[in-house]
Enzyme design. Structure first.
Site, PDB file in Angstrom:
ATOM      1  N   GLU A  17       1.794  -9.873 -17.454  1.00  0.00           N
ATOM      2  CA  GLU A  17       1.410  -8.874 -16.432  1.00  0.00           C
ATOM      3  C   GLU A  17       0.774  -7.630 -17.055  1.00  0.00           C
ATOM      4  O   GLU A  17       0.088  -6.882 -16.374  1.00  0.00           O
ATOM      5  CB  GLU A  17       2.598  -8.488 -15.567  1.00  0.00           C
ATOM      6  N   HIS A  27      11.071 -31.560 -26.358  1.00  0.00           N
ATOM      7  CA  HIS A  27      10.780 -32.392 -25.165  1.00  0.00           C
ATOM      8  C   HIS A  27       9.379 -32.128 -24.646  1.00  0.00           C
ATOM      9  O   HIS A  27       9.097 -32.382 -23.474  1.00  0.00           O
ATOM     10  CB  HIS A  27      11.841 -32.124 -24.099  1.00  0.00           C
ATOM     11  N   CYS A  79       0.852  -1.197   0.000  1.00  0.00           N
ATOM     12  CA  CYS A  79       0.000   0.000   0.000  1.00  0.00           C
ATOM     13  C   CYS A  79       0.882   1.239   0.000  1.00  0.00           C
ATOM     14  O   CYS A  79       2.078   1.169   0.207  1.00  0.00           O
ATOM     15  CB  CYS A  79      -0.878  -0.012   1.243  1.00  0.00           C
ATOM     16  N   ASN A  96       0.344  -0.733   6.097  1.00  0.00           N
ATOM     17  CA  ASN A  96       0.841  -1.498   4.955  1.00  0.00           C
ATOM     18  C   ASN A  96       1.450  -2.758   5.538  1.00  0.00           C
ATOM     19  O   ASN A  96       2.218  -2.698   6.494  1.00  0.00           O
ATOM     20  CB  ASN A  96       1.899  -0.691   4.192  1.00  0.00           C
ATOM     21  N   GLY A  97       1.086  -3.933   5.007  1.00  0.00           N
ATOM     22  CA  GLY A  97       1.658  -5.189   5.508  1.00  0.00           C
ATOM     23  C   GLY A  97       0.546  -6.116   5.976  1.00  0.00           C
ATOM     24  O   GLY A  97      -0.604  -5.980   5.581  1.00  0.00           O
ATOM     25  N   ARG A 140       1.513   1.825  -5.864  1.00  0.00           N
ATOM     26  CA  ARG A 140       1.738   0.787  -4.849  1.00  0.00           C
ATOM     27  C   ARG A 140       0.472   0.023  -4.512  1.00  0.00           C
ATOM     28  O   ARG A 140       0.496  -0.977  -3.811  1.00  0.00           O
ATOM     29  CB  ARG A 140       2.303   1.412  -3.576  1.00  0.00           C
ATOM     30  N   LYS A 195       3.525  -2.428  -7.272  1.00  0.00           N
ATOM     31  CA  LYS A 195       4.928  -2.247  -7.647  1.00  0.00           C
ATOM     32  C   LYS A 195       5.878  -2.953  -6.697  1.00  0.00           C
ATOM     33  O   LYS A 195       6.895  -3.487  -7.116  1.00  0.00           O
ATOM     34  CB  LYS A 195       5.267  -0.759  -7.665  1.00  0.00           C
ATOM     35  N   TRP A 227      -3.637  -1.837  -1.419  1.00  0.00           N
ATOM     36  CA  TRP A 227      -3.624  -3.081  -2.198  1.00  0.00           C
ATOM     37  C   TRP A 227      -4.171  -4.125  -1.247  1.00  0.00           C
ATOM     38  O   TRP A 227      -3.559  -4.444  -0.225  1.00  0.00           O
ATOM     39  CB  TRP A 227      -2.204  -3.435  -2.641  1.00  0.00           C
ATOM     40  N   GLU A 272      11.493 -13.262 -19.625  1.00  0.00           N
ATOM     41  CA  GLU A 272      11.126 -11.883 -19.291  1.00  0.00           C
ATOM     42  C   GLU A 272      10.093 -11.350 -20.280  1.00  0.00           C
ATOM     43  O   GLU A 272       9.130 -10.688 -19.895  1.00  0.00           O
ATOM     44  CB  GLU A 272      12.375 -11.006 -19.278  1.00  0.00           C
ATOM     45  N   LYS A 309       6.357  -9.991 -19.155  1.00  0.00           N
ATOM     46  CA  LYS A 309       5.819  -8.669 -19.516  1.00  0.00           C
ATOM     47  C   LYS A 309       4.436  -8.802 -20.151  1.00  0.00           C
ATOM     48  O   LYS A 309       3.507  -8.052 -19.850  1.00  0.00           O
ATOM     49  CB  LYS A 309       6.786  -7.989 -20.485  1.00  0.00           C
TER      50      LYS A 309
HETATM   51  C1  AGP Z   1       8.211  -7.163 -13.034  1.00  0.00           C
HETATM   52  O1  AGP Z   1       7.712  -6.435 -14.150  1.00  0.00           O
HETATM   53  C2  AGP Z   1       7.317  -7.090 -11.835  1.00  0.00           C
HETATM   54  N1  AGP Z   1       7.012  -5.767 -11.481  1.00  0.00           N
HETATM   55  C3  AGP Z   1       7.807  -7.968 -10.691  1.00  0.00           C
HETATM   56  O2  AGP Z   1       8.084  -9.249 -11.213  1.00  0.00           O
HETATM   57  C4  AGP Z   1       9.070  -7.468  -9.950  1.00  0.00           C
HETATM   58  O3  AGP Z   1      10.199  -7.576 -10.788  1.00  0.00           O
HETATM   59  C5  AGP Z   1       9.274  -8.355  -8.723  1.00  0.00           C
HETATM   60  O4  AGP Z   1       8.134  -8.218  -7.901  1.00  0.00           O
HETATM   61  C6  AGP Z   1      10.527  -7.987  -7.916  1.00  0.00           C
HETATM   62  O5  AGP Z   1      10.398  -6.676  -7.455  1.00  0.00           O
HETATM   63  P1  AGP Z   1      11.718  -5.984  -6.830  1.00  0.00           P
HETATM   64  O6  AGP Z   1      12.729  -5.900  -7.937  1.00  0.00           O
HETATM   65  O7  AGP Z   1      11.259  -4.638  -6.351  1.00  0.00           O
HETATM   66  O8  AGP Z   1      12.210  -6.861  -5.698  1.00  0.00           O
END
Ligand code: AGP
Length: 615
Positions: free
Chosen positions: A491, A507, A2, A101-102, A27, A610, A75, A484, A488
């Site tokens: 997400e 395989h 959050c 937050n948490g 966030r 994030k 969140w 990667e 992308k």
């Molecule tokens: C990647 O696009 C995501 N936002 C997510 O996988 C991110 O890389 C992952 O949560 C790790 O975050 P950090 O680098 O802040 O630890």
């Protein structure tokens, strides 16, 4: 994950808090709320949904003017994104407001206790118990900071808490354990926030808070203690980027801006880290060269995109240092009873520096005697603070949830760590290190060139927006790039996307190939008659023979792939290990454009945040 803001000063607290929440909305955006002490009581407003809903509520029902206030953008963890579950949460008398937050892991027994004492807790959240506990403790000491200390000692789990009390209208109190909270120090005004972006428009002077600390903001200044009340030593620092860096600067999204910032981010991360003789000077890596020489294993721990950077780092570390390197998903690492000792160097890669999975893995590694080096993009965050050493990336603030420039700078930092280890162990010398660093320095320009040729990629993405599956293939360092690219697309476009090692196709995965299925292939360099290149050309032929629509990322001059590429994306020639720095960029652009074509919100994808500050 959050966003939290607190303010004490002479400005309109509501204006400062709302502007701060806007900067933190990345966030979490399930709901938002504010609270200000006013007219002897507390005035609050909260609404489910994005901040714009709260803005509308406040314009229709303004709160009284106040110079103290707190706010939250959520969140959801416990309880759905509803008005009732939105923060702040209050006690039954409406005298205490708290944002969190948490996760309070022992909230259920605490809730039961409070109910037995006659408290009514209408929400589904874990946070609400804190408001009631604070009310009880405050009634005994009339000191909000002391009440917070007493309550925190009873809480288990990860939390950042910020609270106000109607009977202490000029005070904001915060507390943190395993969750981010930073202090902003202005001229006669003070800020609390999950991230400096919330107050950087007012001040770039910050104070880092440590584990299990309580902070009190008043017109007289900032007081920090431990949960036991003992005064705490804190570190002040100056934030090295300005408010404009946290703005979109004319781009349609933060993600597009951050993709475009990659050449500068790469250059900034290299800056000042190699001297004229080619010797690396990573002075912030506070691990003595002698200790590095004794290192006999490297273990990289990370999540998501950062994990993919770790997979690429493995190739560089093993090639340049001849030390074995394992790469582990942080969320799995500590539960598999890993073999670690004083000769193990653990590298924790994290953009935010607050990812709970990575933090808990780091702690486990240190308990086992391993040394930990953090690669991080956020100054003053928890992961570097709890590591033996840190190598900061200098990507600037990354606001979009989908990581782009942070990823490229993580790769640069990983290459530098590998070279630094090689230099310390004597397996790499100034001349070769200088050559590699020179190649790295050239990457900034190469990325710039790639960004200038992306229109065909955007057109291709739009043409595939109706598809429901895209596969990604790669070999060697191209395999993590394929992973990667798939992440992308998942997400951002919310579609099925999967990355494979191209050699694995036969395989099993080749059964997925069907007519017109888009398959993105990251081709290694053909230079030096690369065996790998020949194999990937065969892989492309195999999938094309089965109807796949092939999208091939290949370096300039690679003609062998042309007959089998339905779409060809050229990238500049680079040394093999550095190719991910240029090959990843088209995949970022592809995913962003396809998601946009689908009408998705690319900066704040659904269900994501994030920084994942819960396990
Ligand atoms: C990647 O696009 C995501 N936002 C997510 O996988 C991110 O890389 C992952 O949560 C790790 O975050 P950090 O680098 O802040 O630890």
């Amino acid at each position: 994950m959050c966003g939290i803001v607190g303010y004490v000063g002479s400005q309109s607290a509501l204006d400062v808090v709302m502007a701060g929440l806007k900067r933190l909305e990345y966030r979490g955006y399930d709901s938002a709320g504010v609270a200000v002490p006013a007219d002897g009581g507390l005035a609050t407003a909260k609404r489910a949904g994005k901040l714009v809903n709260l803005d509308k509520e406040l314009s229709e029902h303004p709160l009284p003017a106040a110079a103290t206030g707190i706010g939250h953008t959520r969140w959801a963890t416990h309880g759905g994104p509803t008005d009732a579950n939105a923060h702040p949460h209050l006690d039954n008398a409406g005298r205490v407001a708290v944002v969190h937050n948490g996760i309070i892991e022992n909230f259920a027994p605490l809730r039961a206790e409070l109910a037995e004492r006659g408290h009514d807790l209408p929400s589904e959240t874990d946070t609400e118990v804190v408001a009631h506990l604070l009310a009880e403790e405050f009634s005994g000491c009339a000191d909000l900071a002391q009440a917070m200390r007493l309550v925190c000692r009873r809480l288990e789990g990860a939390f950042t808490l910020v609270a106000v009390h109607a009977d202490a209208p000029d005070v904001v109190v915060g507390a943190r354990r395993n969750s981010p909270l930073v202090v902003g120090v202005g001229e006669g005004e003070y800020f609390l926030a999950s991230d400096v972006a919330a107050f950087i428009a007012h001040t770039r002077d910050a104070v880092e808070l440590g584990q299990d600390q309580v902070v009190e903001l008043s017109r007289d200044g900032v007081t920090v203690t431990g949960f036991d009340g003992t005064p705490a030593d804190v570190r002040s620092y100056h934030v090295d980027w300005d408010a404009s860096a946290a703005e979109k600067a004319g781009y349609a999204s933060f993600m597009l801006k951050e993709i475009a910032e990659q050449p500068k981010a790469v250059a900034d991360t290299l800056l000042g880290r190699v001297d004229g003789s080619g010797t690396l000077s990573l002075d912030e890596v506070r691990i003595p060269p002698g200790v590095l020489r004794e290192t006999n294993k490297v273990v990289v721990i990370a999540c998501g995109t950062a994990y993919h950077a770790g997979l690429i780092a493995k190739y560089a570390i093993e090639h340049w240092t001849r030390i074995p390197c394992e790469v582990e998903l942080a969320s799995e690492f500590r539960y598999r009873d890993p073999i670690l000792d004083q000769q193990t160097l653990v590298v924790a890669i994290s953009q935010s520096g607050e990812t709970m999975d990575t933090l808990m893995a780091l702690r486990h590694a240190r308990e086992q005697g391993a040394r930990v080096l953090a690669i991080c993009n956020t100054n003053g965050s928890t992961i570097p603070r709890e590591s033996d050493a840190v190598l900061y990336t200098h990507a600037g603030p990354e606001v979009a949830v989908a990581s782009t420039k942070a990823f490229l700078t993580q790769l640069v930092a990983c290459y530098l760590v590998a070279l630094y280890l090689g230099q310390a162990r004597g397996t790499k010398y100034g001349d070769e290190i200088r050559d590699v660093v020179r190649d790295l320095a050239g990457i900034s320009g190469a990325v710039e060139r790639v960004l200038g040729t992306m229109e065909p990629v955007r057109e291709l993405a739009r043409s595939l927006a109706h598809k429901d599956t895209v596969l990604f293939l790669g070999r060697h360092v191209g395999h993590p790039v394929a992973l990667e690219g798939a992440l992308k697309l998942k997400e951002l476009a919310y579609m099925h996307a999967e990355g494979f090692a191209a050699g694995e196709l036969k395989h099993g995965p080749i059964a997925l190939i069907e007519e017109d299925l888009p398959v993105v292939v990251v081709a290694p360099s053909p230079r030096g008659r690369s065996v790998l290149h020949g194999k990937i050309v065969s892989n492309i032929q195999e999938i094309r023979a089965r109807g796949a629509r092939t999208v091939v990322i290949a370096e300039e001059g690679d003609e062998a792939v042309v007959p089998y590429a339905d779409h060809l994306i050229r990238v500049p020639a680079t040394p093999t290990l550095l190719q991910p720095l240029v090959a990843t960029v088209p995949l970022q652009v592809f995913a962003c454009e396809l998601a946009t074509a689908r009408g998705n919100e690319v900066d704040q994808p659904r269900n994501l945040a994030k920084s994942v500050t819960v396990e």
